[in-house]
Design an enzyme around this catalytic site. Structure first.
Site, PDB file in Angstrom:
ATOM      1  N   THR A 153       1.114  -0.930  -0.043  1.00 34.69           N
ATOM      2  CA  THR A 153      -0.324  -0.293  -0.130  1.00 34.69           C
ATOM      3  C   THR A 153       1.305   0.874  -0.025  1.00 34.69           C
ATOM      4  O   THR A 153       1.490   1.375  -0.960  1.00 34.69           O
ATOM      5  CB  THR A 153      -1.309   0.134   1.134  1.00 34.69           C
ATOM      6  OG1 THR A 153      -0.380  -0.164   2.703  1.00 34.69           O
ATOM      7  CG2 THR A 153      -2.226  -1.504   0.706  1.00 34.69           C
ATOM      8  N   LYS A 179       4.059  -6.901   4.452  1.00 29.75           N
ATOM      9  CA  LYS A 179       3.751  -5.268   3.631  1.00 29.75           C
ATOM     10  C   LYS A 179       2.666  -4.635   5.290  1.00 29.75           C
ATOM     11  O   LYS A 179       2.723  -5.556   5.789  1.00 29.75           O
ATOM     12  CB  LYS A 179       2.962  -5.376   2.502  1.00 29.75           C
ATOM     13  CG  LYS A 179       0.808  -5.755   2.705  1.00 29.75           C
ATOM     14  CD  LYS A 179       0.658  -4.880   3.986  1.00 29.75           C
ATOM     15  CE  LYS A 179      -0.029  -3.761   2.867  1.00 29.75           C
ATOM     16  NZ  LYS A 179      -0.551  -2.306   4.181  1.00 29.75           N
ATOM     17  N   THR A 190       1.034  -6.126  13.048  1.00 35.78           N
ATOM     18  CA  THR A 190       0.506  -5.337  12.632  1.00 35.78           C
ATOM     19  C   THR A 190       1.352  -5.163  10.825  1.00 35.78           C
ATOM     20  O   THR A 190       1.874  -4.045  10.755  1.00 35.78           O
ATOM     21  CB  THR A 190       2.098  -4.464  13.494  1.00 35.78           C
ATOM     22  OG1 THR A 190       3.408  -4.952  12.987  1.00 35.78           O
ATOM     23  CG2 THR A 190       1.544  -3.518  14.389  1.00 35.78           C
ATOM     24  N   GLU A 276       6.247   4.688   6.728  1.00 39.82           N
ATOM     25  CA  GLU A 276       5.318   6.100   6.328  1.00 39.82           C
ATOM     26  C   GLU A 276       5.770   6.791   6.074  1.00 39.82           C
ATOM     27  O   GLU A 276       6.941   7.824   7.650  1.00 39.82           O
ATOM     28  CB  GLU A 276       4.066   6.166   6.509  1.00 39.82           C
ATOM     29  CG  GLU A 276       3.278   5.057   6.030  1.00 39.82           C
ATOM     30  CD  GLU A 276       1.546   5.188   6.210  1.00 39.82           C
ATOM     31  OE1 GLU A 276       0.631   4.293   5.549  1.00 39.82           O
ATOM     32  OE2 GLU A 276       0.997   5.829   7.395  1.00 39.82           O
ATOM     33  N   ASN A 402      -0.513  10.360   5.329  1.00 40.93           N
ATOM     34  CA  ASN A 402      -2.584   9.985   5.839  1.00 40.93           C
ATOM     35  C   ASN A 402      -3.060  10.924   6.045  1.00 40.93           C
ATOM     36  O   ASN A 402      -3.855  10.715   6.240  1.00 40.93           O
ATOM     37  CB  ASN A 402      -1.644   9.443   7.647  1.00 40.93           C
ATOM     38  CG  ASN A 402      -1.373   8.311   7.471  1.00 40.93           C
ATOM     39  OD1 ASN A 402      -1.592   6.963   7.050  1.00 40.93           O
ATOM     40  ND2 ASN A 402       0.307   7.914   7.758  1.00 40.93           N
TER      41      ASN A 402
END
Length: 407
Positions: A153, A179, A190, A276, A402
């Site tokens: 993702t 992932k 997680t 991220e 995000n």
């Protein structure tokens, strides 16, 4: 044991395929299929979030009921979480489609999803994707790599590895893909990770090995403190290596557990380092704690702290932030005794000892903190237990990624 090239197709008897199903993304593959003609013993560990995605509920039942498993179907883009009865039916219909095309029972198909929460999926896209993948199934490295890429993702790169080891004179293999980049927080897991092995092992011992190694691997990582609804780690063992089935603990079991730990350890580090927006892997190593649980708690408190994560990003040796995170962890200790240093490939510098700061060269410390992996070394001087946790720095890009994730 040695690391070899490959991922989920490295172990004997496992094939994989991927395809562009346009579930949410376009212009990239977003679905995978992993398949073993031989029935597999399966074990899984799943999110402890009370809000569980439909695939987690489906998979947990299959693993707990000790059904032989042949296949995993997974997609990225939409999580199939918070989707009610329709989401549950999507899981069943996905399994039925794969079962019909592969001529296997529907309860031998595990289903996984990752992506946006609260969106309904189009079953026709999933079914078409499965129809496209079945003829493409292959045991090649490329097929395994394609599968690893298909469930990305916000990941910046695919994550896979494999190890080879011996059990009872037979060469055995474990391969894996994973992932995960955001919504990464301890206490299982997680992320999504699928592990394949050609070892013959009983369901009970496979489950025991998985639950043991996850404690000090996937459960010791955090990116952002958010625990996902979809987190799943599943292991399939098809027995094609030809070893005598492992049914009791001993040398054979120890070899398998060691290899499984190595896979989970390396994959956990990959996930933490690819958080991220991250620019660095942040490791906290706590040693000489009074108990193992306290060592784990202290290490996780450090890597979960937003202030310590920002400190790593800013390359600022503001050690008070680490001390603060240790102090609110809930573990009782004497701050006058602990010793704290930071290290990386550039060197090491002592920051705090015997209750007071140590003079250090700021420029040298900044250089240490500017590397791709930064390690906080914490000596509690209370006992002999140790633990390691992995996280990443907190950057501006985390917020950017995000803030518009759904779009």
């Amino acid at each position: 044991m040695k690391i070899i090239e490959g991922g989920v197709t490295a172990a004997k008897g496992f094939k994989a395929a991927s395809t562009e199903a346009n579930i949410k993304y376009s212009g990239r593959e977003d679905m995978l299929l992993i398949y073993s003609e031989s029935p597999c013993t399966a074990a899984g560990v799943f999110t402890s979030n009370v809000v569980k995605a439909a695939p987690v509920v489906w998979d947990k039942k299959i693993c707990d009921d000790i059904h032989p498993v042949h296949a995993i179907v997974a997609n990225s883009g939409i999580a199939n979480a918070c989707t009610g009865e329709e989401g549950k039916k999507i899981c069943e219909d996905t399994a039925i489609c794969a079962a019909n095309l592969l001529d296997i029972p529907k309860d031998s198909v595990l289903v996984a999803s990752t992506g946006v929460i609260g969106m309904q999926m189009d079953i026709s896209k999933l079914e078409k994707g499965i129809e496209q993948m079945v003829p493409k199934l292959s045991d090649s490295l490329e097929a395994g790599t394609g599968a690893a890429k298909a469930i990305m993702t916000t990941d910046t790169h695919n994550k896979q590895m494999a190890v080879e080891f011996e059990v009872g004179g037979k060469t055995c293999t474990i391969g894996a893909l994973a992932k995960g980049s955001g919504m990464i927080h301890p206490n299982m897991c997680t992320m999504l990770s699928f592990v394949t092995t050609d070892v013959a092992i009983s369901h009970e011992l496979l489950k025991q090995a998985l639950k043991k190694v996850v404690v000090d691997t996937f459960n010791m990582i955090s990116v952002d403190g958010d625990m996902s609804t979809n987190d799943s780690l599943m292991v399939l063992a098809n027995g094609e290596a030809g070893n005598e089935e492992i049914t009791e603990k001993g040398e054979a079991y120890d070899s398998f557990e060691e290899a499984l730990y190595k896979i989970c350890y390396e994959m956990a580090r990959m996930l933490a380092g690819d958080g991220e927006g991250a620019t660095a892997l942040f490791t906290a190593h706590v040693k000489n704690a009074d108990t193992k649980d306290n060592a784990r708690t202290l290490a996780k408190s450090v890597i979960c702290s937003s202030l310590t994560k920002a400190m790593i990003y800013g390359h600022d040796a503001n050690f008070g932030r680490i001390l603060c995170a240790l102090g609110y962890s809930g573990v009782a200790f004497d701050p006058e005794k602990i010793e704290l240093s930071i290290e990386s490939s550039k060197g090491s510098v002592l920051l705090f000892k015997d209750g007071k700061p140590i003079d250090f060269e700021e420029e040298y410390a900044t250089g240490i903190l500017s590397e791709k992996e930064v390690i906080a070394q914490v000596d509690m001087k209370m006992g002999s237990e140790e633990a390691t946790a992995w996280g990443c720095d907190l950057t501006y890009d985390y917020v950017k990624i995000n803030a518009d994730y759904r779009s």
